[in-house]
Motif scaffolding. Structure first.
Motif, PDB file in Angstrom:
ATOM      1  N   ARG A 329       0.854  -1.187   0.000  1.00  0.00           N
ATOM      2  CA  ARG A 329       0.000   0.000   0.000  1.00  0.00           C
ATOM      3  C   ARG A 329       0.895   1.244   0.000  1.00  0.00           C
ATOM      4  NH1 ARG A 329      -5.324  -0.995   1.143  1.00  0.00           N
ATOM      5  NH2 ARG A 329      -5.811  -3.108   1.877  1.00  0.00           N
ATOM      6  N   PHE A 330       0.552   2.219  -0.824  1.00  0.00           N
ATOM      7  CA  PHE A 330       1.387   3.415  -0.862  1.00  0.00           C
ATOM      8  C   PHE A 330       0.514   4.664  -0.892  1.00  0.00           C
ATOM      9  CE2 PHE A 330       1.362   1.104  -4.862  1.00  0.00           C
ATOM     10  CZ  PHE A 330       0.797   1.991  -5.751  1.00  0.00           C
ATOM     11  N   LYS A 331       1.065   5.741  -0.353  1.00  0.00           N
ATOM     12  CA  LYS A 331       0.319   6.974  -0.169  1.00  0.00           C
ATOM     13  C   LYS A 331       0.668   8.029  -1.221  1.00  0.00           C
ATOM     14  CE  LYS A 331       0.312   6.259   4.853  1.00  0.00           C
ATOM     15  NZ  LYS A 331       0.759   6.816   6.165  1.00  0.00           N
ATOM     16  N   ILE A 370      15.448   2.316 -12.319  1.00  0.00           N
ATOM     17  CA  ILE A 370      16.253   1.218 -11.782  1.00  0.00           C
ATOM     18  C   ILE A 370      16.617   1.431 -10.305  1.00  0.00           C
ATOM     19  CG2 ILE A 370      17.182   0.498 -14.010  1.00  0.00           C
ATOM     20  CD1 ILE A 370      19.697   2.122 -13.425  1.00  0.00           C
ATOM     21  N   LYS A 371      16.371   2.655  -9.806  1.00  0.00           N
ATOM     22  CA  LYS A 371      16.611   2.906  -8.386  1.00  0.00           C
ATOM     23  C   LYS A 371      15.710   4.034  -7.914  1.00  0.00           C
ATOM     24  CE  LYS A 371      20.339   3.489  -5.013  1.00  0.00           C
ATOM     25  NZ  LYS A 371      21.789   3.735  -4.814  1.00  0.00           N
ATOM     26  N   LEU A 372      15.105   3.840  -6.748  1.00  0.00           N
ATOM     27  CA  LEU A 372      14.232   4.857  -6.153  1.00  0.00           C
ATOM     28  C   LEU A 372      14.652   5.010  -4.705  1.00  0.00           C
ATOM     29  CD1 LEU A 372      11.831   6.746  -6.689  1.00  0.00           C
ATOM     30  CD2 LEU A 372      10.307   4.896  -5.980  1.00  0.00           C
ATOM     31  N   GLY A 373      15.245   6.157  -4.377  1.00  0.00           N
ATOM     32  CA  GLY A 373      15.819   6.313  -3.043  1.00  0.00           C
ATOM     33  C   GLY A 373      16.967   5.346  -2.873  1.00  0.00           C
ATOM     34  N   ASP A 374      16.938   4.575  -1.770  1.00  0.00           N
ATOM     35  CA  ASP A 374      17.985   3.586  -1.512  1.00  0.00           C
ATOM     36  C   ASP A 374      17.635   2.212  -2.069  1.00  0.00           C
ATOM     37  OD1 ASP A 374      19.527   5.447  -0.097  1.00  0.00           O
ATOM     38  OD2 ASP A 374      18.439   5.043   1.767  1.00  0.00           O
ATOM     39  N   VAL A 377      15.302  -1.086  -8.121  1.00  0.00           N
ATOM     40  CA  VAL A 377      14.043  -1.443  -8.777  1.00  0.00           C
ATOM     41  C   VAL A 377      14.361  -2.448  -9.879  1.00  0.00           C
ATOM     42  CG1 VAL A 377      12.090  -0.604 -10.135  1.00  0.00           C
ATOM     43  CG2 VAL A 377      12.990   0.783  -8.249  1.00  0.00           C
ATOM     44  N   THR A 378      13.889  -3.671  -9.692  1.00  0.00           N
ATOM     45  CA  THR A 378      14.154  -4.726 -10.671  1.00  0.00           C
ATOM     46  C   THR A 378      12.911  -5.116 -11.456  1.00  0.00           C
ATOM     47  OG1 THR A 378      13.767  -6.431  -8.987  1.00  0.00           O
ATOM     48  CG2 THR A 378      16.042  -5.665  -9.307  1.00  0.00           C
ATOM     49  N   ASP A 379      11.728  -4.823 -10.901  1.00  0.00           N
ATOM     50  CA  ASP A 379      10.468  -5.153 -11.568  1.00  0.00           C
ATOM     51  C   ASP A 379       9.363  -4.304 -10.965  1.00  0.00           C
ATOM     52  OD1 ASP A 379      10.003  -6.290  -9.070  1.00  0.00           O
ATOM     53  OD2 ASP A 379      10.224  -8.362  -9.763  1.00  0.00           O
ATOM     54  N   MET A 380       8.105  -4.576 -11.364  1.00  0.00           N
ATOM     55  CA  MET A 380       6.984  -3.772 -10.892  1.00  0.00           C
ATOM     56  C   MET A 380       6.797  -3.887  -9.382  1.00  0.00           C
ATOM     57  SD  MET A 380       4.661  -1.632 -11.749  1.00  0.00           S
ATOM     58  CE  MET A 380       4.690  -1.816 -13.524  1.00  0.00           C
ATOM     59  N   ASN A 381       6.922  -5.086  -8.843  1.00  0.00           N
ATOM     60  CA  ASN A 381       6.707  -5.274  -7.410  1.00  0.00           C
ATOM     61  C   ASN A 381       7.756  -4.541  -6.580  1.00  0.00           C
ATOM     62  OD1 ASN A 381       4.356  -6.802  -7.528  1.00  0.00           O
ATOM     63  ND2 ASN A 381       5.458  -8.737  -7.732  1.00  0.00           N
ATOM     64  N   SER A 382       9.013  -4.601  -7.000  1.00  0.00           N
ATOM     65  CA  SER A 382      10.054  -3.896  -6.240  1.00  0.00           C
ATOM     66  C   SER A 382       9.874  -2.389  -6.352  1.00  0.00           C
ATOM     67  CB  SER A 382      11.440  -4.318  -6.717  1.00  0.00           C
ATOM     68  OG  SER A 382      11.645  -3.993  -8.078  1.00  0.00           O
ATOM     69  N   TYR A 383       9.362  -1.917  -7.489  1.00  0.00           N
ATOM     70  CA  TYR A 383       9.054  -0.492  -7.648  1.00  0.00           C
ATOM     71  C   TYR A 383       7.982  -0.066  -6.650  1.00  0.00           C
ATOM     72  CZ  TYR A 383       6.626   3.577  -9.600  1.00  0.00           C
ATOM     73  OH  TYR A 383       5.985   4.783  -9.769  1.00  0.00           O
ATOM     74  N   MET A 384       6.921  -0.884  -6.533  1.00  0.00           N
ATOM     75  CA  MET A 384       5.832  -0.529  -5.621  1.00  0.00           C
ATOM     76  C   MET A 384       6.270  -0.624  -4.159  1.00  0.00           C
ATOM     77  SD  MET A 384       2.319  -1.862  -7.450  1.00  0.00           S
ATOM     78  CE  MET A 384       2.809  -3.570  -7.659  1.00  0.00           C
ATOM     79  N   ARG A 385       7.121  -1.604  -3.855  1.00  0.00           N
ATOM     80  CA  ARG A 385       7.641  -1.688  -2.482  1.00  0.00           C
ATOM     81  C   ARG A 385       8.464  -0.449  -2.146  1.00  0.00           C
ATOM     82  NH1 ARG A 385       8.359  -7.203  -3.731  1.00  0.00           N
ATOM     83  NH2 ARG A 385      10.530  -6.851  -4.312  1.00  0.00           N
TER      84      ARG A 385
END
Length: 416
Positions: A329-331, A370-374, A377-385
């Protein structure tokens, strides 16, 4: 009424019959002709319960009739349902409304091809859309504009009608129930209502095929097929009959379209989708932007799958692990449209929303995050996490691959 007049004229000019070998033959209607009518301005975006949607329902019913399908609704080809729009997205829809304010009536359109078989294949596509910009619209213009929904989902209905024509002549191992669903954009209402008020014995339903946004096949011919884990044979049959597409498989029977209602009724499902785009839920989703050759290819592919399964009997149903259960879940949002068909490393951006964080940071369509903050990002799920760890007003850096270069940008997050 203007819309009804247009329909009458269309019937007189399009559905031209002639006698041959003691049978009535109807002039073949192309996929493009069906889309052009359903996505015309005269239907005003086909919002559930409006005159435009009712005109579309009349058109589809007439097409069913001329294709030789028998009526399988509760009133001819039609199955109507009345409801109050939800005020809470998590509440159950109240289909039984008595003298309620703001009551809306949707109309499913249902045709049946009876081959006197034991089981029935359900083939469906929703035909409602967003009118002049109902809830769900992503358009931010100052004036109201018609959301014609050519890809979403005149495309699916047109391919369904094309399949009905093919199946009227071959593959008699099953019966076929063709359904144009209402109320999909408001929460899968028409398909949900049907599964609770079915006009056939659902225990005899073999499997369900759903088409939602199949009109924009890209140059690389990527086609997503969801639900391949809902019966053991589906992965094999999807692969064995493919010679033209780059198939992206997803096992889950749950997703944001009408196949979910049938999966929840323990029926194997396959959902076909050519991907999102910048015109999704906007006025720009118009007929001239569709790939009609691609839609014909998809229709032929589905016909081949159905043909392959014709003598397989009733497919066993299998529950799947639903990826949506593990979705973080993201805000906040980045303000991009992800490319859901991208299967490389990272999250590729398929569109950038106006005046949102990504546009302000200078991100572009085609960039691969490929990276968000620290977080890598390898796929859609890691992007959302990664996205789920941020709140409104947070600032961080995003790294994208742009061509052969890596580009770093500063991002300030906005409320999703």
């Amino acid at each position: 009424m203007r819309i009804n007049h247009i329909i009458i004229v269309l019937f007189l000019t399009v559905f031209t019959a002639c006698k041959k070998d003691s049978k009535t033959e109807i002039r073949s209607i192309s996929i493009e002709e069906d889309v052009v009518f359903l996505a015309s301005d005269e239907l005003e975006g086909r919002q559930t319960g409006t005159d435009g949607e009712k005109a579309a329902a009349e058109y589809i019913a007439k097409r069913f009739e001329n294709l030789g399908l028998t009526a399988k609704g509760t009133n001819g080809y039609f199955q109507t349902f009345s409801f109050k729009p939800k005020t809470d997205p998590h509440q159950e829809v109240n289909y039984t409304v008595k003298d309620g304010d703001s009551t809306i009536t949707g109309t499913n359109v249902i045709g049946f091809l009876d081959n006197k078989a034991e089981n029935t294949i359900i083939i469906g596509a929703h035909y409602d859309h967003l009118g002049y910009g109902a809830e769900g619209s992503l358009y931010r213009g100052e004036t109201q504009e018609i959301h014609n929904g050519a890809d979403d989902n005149a495309s699916g209905v047109a391919v369904m009608l094309n399949l009905a024509k093919k199946l009227a002549l071959e593959n008699t191992g099953n019966n076929y129930l063709f359904m144009a669903f209402s109320g999909e954009e408001m929460g899968l209402l028409g398909s949900n209502y049907f599964t609770k008020n079915a006009t056939i014995d659902l225990s005899k339903a073999n499997y369900m095929i759903n088409m939602d946004m199949v009109g924009r096949l890209k140059e690389d011919k990527t086609l997503a097929v969801y639900g391949v884990g809902t019966s053991p044979v589906l992965k094999q049959v999807v692969k064995a009959n493919n010679s033209k597409f780059k198939i992206i498989e997803n096992e889950s029977g749950v997703g944001p379209s009408d196949h979910t209602s049938f999966y929840n009724s323990d029926i194997p499902v396959m959902h076909f989708f050519t991907g999102q785009h910048e015109d999704y839920h906007k006025p720009g989703d118009d007929t001239q932007k569709l790939n009609y050759e691609g839609m014909d290819m998809i229709s032929n592919y589905l016909f081949n799958i159905i043909s392959d399964l014709d003598d397989n009997g009733k497919l066993p149903f299998r529950k799947t692990k639903n990826e949506s259960d593990n979705t973080p879940r993201f805000k906040v949002g980045l303000g991009v449209i992800p490319d859901y068909l991208y299967d490389g490393k990272g999250m590729r951006i398929d569109g950038v929303s106006e005046d949102k964080a990504a546009q302000r940071a200078g991100l572009q369509k085609g960039d691969i995050v490929i990276k968000l903050g620290d977080s890598l990002v390898t796929d859609m799920n890691s992007y959302m996490r990664a996205l789920s760890s941020f709140e409104e007003g947070d600032k961080t850096k995003v790294v994208v691959k742009r061509g052969d270069e890596e580009v770093e940008k500063d991002i300030e997050f906005q409320k999703f």
